[in-house]
Design a protein around this motif. Structure first.
Motif, PDB file in Angstrom:
ATOM      1  N   THR A   8       0.848  -1.183   0.000  1.00 15.25           N
ATOM      2  CA  THR A   8       0.000   0.000   0.000  1.00 15.25           C
ATOM      3  C   THR A   8       0.883   1.232   0.000  1.00 15.25           C
ATOM      4  O   THR A   8       2.074   1.148   0.294  1.00 15.25           O
ATOM      5  CB  THR A   8      -0.954   0.018   1.218  1.00 15.25           C
ATOM      6  N   HIS A   9       0.313   2.338  -0.350  1.00 18.48           N
ATOM      7  CA  HIS A   9       0.970   3.630  -0.164  1.00 18.48           C
ATOM      8  C   HIS A   9      -0.102   4.708  -0.102  1.00 18.48           C
ATOM      9  O   HIS A   9      -1.255   4.470  -0.461  1.00 18.48           O
ATOM     10  CB  HIS A   9       2.042   3.910  -1.224  1.00 18.48           C
ATOM     11  N   VAL A  10       0.310   5.896   0.372  1.00 24.01           N
ATOM     12  CA  VAL A  10      -0.641   6.987   0.550  1.00 24.01           C
ATOM     13  C   VAL A  10      -0.069   8.237  -0.106  1.00 24.01           C
ATOM     14  O   VAL A  10       1.079   8.606   0.142  1.00 24.01           O
ATOM     15  CB  VAL A  10      -0.919   7.262   2.044  1.00 24.01           C
ATOM     16  N   LEU A  11      -0.892   8.861  -0.940  1.00 22.33           N
ATOM     17  CA  LEU A  11      -0.521  10.114  -1.577  1.00 22.33           C
ATOM     18  C   LEU A  11      -1.435  11.223  -1.054  1.00 22.33           C
ATOM     19  O   LEU A  11      -2.658  11.058  -1.021  1.00 22.33           O
ATOM     20  CB  LEU A  11      -0.648  10.016  -3.094  1.00 22.33           C
ATOM     21  N   ASP A  12      -0.853  12.319  -0.639  1.00 18.80           N
ATOM     22  CA  ASP A  12      -1.578  13.484  -0.162  1.00 18.80           C
ATOM     23  C   ASP A  12      -1.890  14.336  -1.393  1.00 18.80           C
ATOM     24  O   ASP A  12      -1.044  15.077  -1.883  1.00 18.80           O
ATOM     25  CB  ASP A  12      -0.699  14.238   0.845  1.00 18.80           C
ATOM     26  N   THR A  13      -3.101  14.222  -1.905  1.00 18.46           N
ATOM     27  CA  THR A  13      -3.448  14.909  -3.149  1.00 18.46           C
ATOM     28  C   THR A  13      -3.628  16.409  -2.944  1.00 18.46           C
ATOM     29  O   THR A  13      -3.498  17.179  -3.898  1.00 18.46           O
ATOM     30  CB  THR A  13      -4.707  14.306  -3.790  1.00 18.46           C
ATOM     31  N   HIS A 103      -2.054  -4.416  -4.598  1.00 16.60           N
ATOM     32  CA  HIS A 103      -1.590  -3.100  -4.177  1.00 16.60           C
ATOM     33  C   HIS A 103      -2.817  -2.223  -3.984  1.00 16.60           C
ATOM     34  O   HIS A 103      -3.613  -2.056  -4.909  1.00 16.60           O
ATOM     35  CB  HIS A 103      -0.656  -2.495  -5.233  1.00 16.60           C
ATOM     36  N   VAL A 104      -2.992  -1.698  -2.757  1.00 16.59           N
ATOM     37  CA  VAL A 104      -4.166  -0.900  -2.423  1.00 16.59           C
ATOM     38  C   VAL A 104      -3.699   0.474  -1.943  1.00 16.59           C
ATOM     39  O   VAL A 104      -3.396   0.658  -0.769  1.00 16.59           O
ATOM     40  CB  VAL A 104      -5.024  -1.594  -1.347  1.00 16.59           C
ATOM     41  N   PRO A 105      -3.605   1.444  -2.842  1.00 19.05           N
ATOM     42  CA  PRO A 105      -3.181   2.786  -2.456  1.00 19.05           C
ATOM     43  C   PRO A 105      -4.355   3.633  -1.958  1.00 19.05           C
ATOM     44  O   PRO A 105      -5.516   3.336  -2.240  1.00 19.05           O
ATOM     45  CB  PRO A 105      -2.617   3.356  -3.749  1.00 19.05           C
ATOM     46  N   LEU A 106      -4.006   4.683  -1.221  1.00 19.03           N
ATOM     47  CA  LEU A 106      -4.997   5.658  -0.778  1.00 19.03           C
ATOM     48  C   LEU A 106      -4.572   7.025  -1.292  1.00 19.03           C
ATOM     49  O   LEU A 106      -3.437   7.455  -1.077  1.00 19.03           O
ATOM     50  CB  LEU A 106      -5.074   5.686   0.754  1.00 19.03           C
ATOM     51  N   LEU A 107      -5.473   7.693  -2.002  1.00 22.03           N
ATOM     52  CA  LEU A 107      -5.282   9.074  -2.441  1.00 22.03           C
ATOM     53  C   LEU A 107      -6.111   9.922  -1.489  1.00 22.03           C
ATOM     54  O   LEU A 107      -7.332   9.792  -1.437  1.00 22.03           O
ATOM     55  CB  LEU A 107      -5.744   9.256  -3.881  1.00 22.03           C
ATOM     56  N   LEU A 108      -5.455  10.777  -0.709  1.00 23.42           N
ATOM     57  CA  LEU A 108      -6.088  11.422   0.436  1.00 23.42           C
ATOM     58  C   LEU A 108      -6.025  12.942   0.347  1.00 23.42           C
ATOM     59  O   LEU A 108      -5.001  13.509  -0.045  1.00 23.42           O
ATOM     60  CB  LEU A 108      -5.359  10.966   1.714  1.00 23.42           C
ATOM     61  N   SER A 109      -7.123  13.594   0.743  1.00 22.76           N
ATOM     62  CA  SER A 109      -7.156  15.032   0.995  1.00 22.76           C
ATOM     63  C   SER A 109      -8.010  15.212   2.252  1.00 22.76           C
ATOM     64  O   SER A 109      -8.640  14.262   2.716  1.00 22.76           O
ATOM     65  CB  SER A 109      -7.747  15.786  -0.197  1.00 22.76           C
ATOM     66  N   PRO A 110      -8.080  16.411   2.812  1.00 27.68           N
ATOM     67  CA  PRO A 110      -8.861  16.589   4.041  1.00 27.68           C
ATOM     68  C   PRO A 110     -10.351  16.277   3.896  1.00 27.68           C
ATOM     69  O   PRO A 110     -11.012  15.968   4.883  1.00 27.68           O
ATOM     70  CB  PRO A 110      -8.655  18.073   4.381  1.00 27.68           C
ATOM     71  N   TYR A 111     -10.880  16.350   2.681  1.00 25.68           N
ATOM     72  CA  TYR A 111     -12.322  16.166   2.501  1.00 25.68           C
ATOM     73  C   TYR A 111     -12.698  15.061   1.527  1.00 25.68           C
ATOM     74  O   TYR A 111     -13.843  14.986   1.090  1.00 25.68           O
ATOM     75  CB  TYR A 111     -12.965  17.492   2.085  1.00 25.68           C
ATOM     76  N   GLY A 112     -11.756  14.216   1.174  1.00 27.10           N
ATOM     77  CA  GLY A 112     -12.085  13.112   0.280  1.00 27.10           C
ATOM     78  C   GLY A 112     -10.932  12.160   0.126  1.00 27.10           C
ATOM     79  O   GLY A 112      -9.788  12.470   0.460  1.00 27.10           O
TER      80      GLY A 112
END
Length: 119
Positions: A8-13, A103-112
């Motif tokens: 996994t990985h996380v991107l702060d969009t 592979h399960v990534p997360l694309l993250l922002s404060p509201y979605g």
């Protein structure tokens, strides 16, 4: 023996950066039971240093990744007013092929957020 594994990985969009320092927990789901398998923190690239579920522990089944988005958003000054819109982000998914890399990534922002099966 299974050769599949999970990453996994996380991107702060919102900031256009990898999400460094975000805590993640992995659970295996069996009926009503939810068993913790691993906990980790993302590195400078927004990834885990090793597969969160390596081949030696891999088994097909239902799983849940829980991303501690709220703590990350607070630490990066993106939190906004309490209670946060996003705090813990659970993603439930199934893995059916014992030989595949999931592979399960997360694309993250404060509201979605969004996710997908990556490669």
């Amino acid at each position: 023996m299974a050769t599949g594994f999970l990453t996994t990985h996380v991107l702060d969009t919102a900031r256009g950066l990898p999400a460094q320092g975000l805590r993640i927990a992995l659970f295996r789901l069996e009926g009503a039971e939810r068993r913790l398998l691993a906990e980790t923190v993302t590195n400078a690239d927004g990834r885990t240093d090793a597969p969160i579920l390596p081949a030696a522990a891999f088994a097909p089944g239902s799983y849940e990744l829980v991303f501690q988005a709220g703590a990350y958003l607070r630490a990066t000054g993106q939190a906004g007013a309490e209670p946060l819109f996003l705090d813990s982000v659970p993603i439930r998914f199934g893995m059916s092929d014992a030989e595949s890399h999931y592979h399960v990534p997360l694309l993250l922002s404060p509201y979605g957020y969004s996710t997908y099966r990556g490669s």
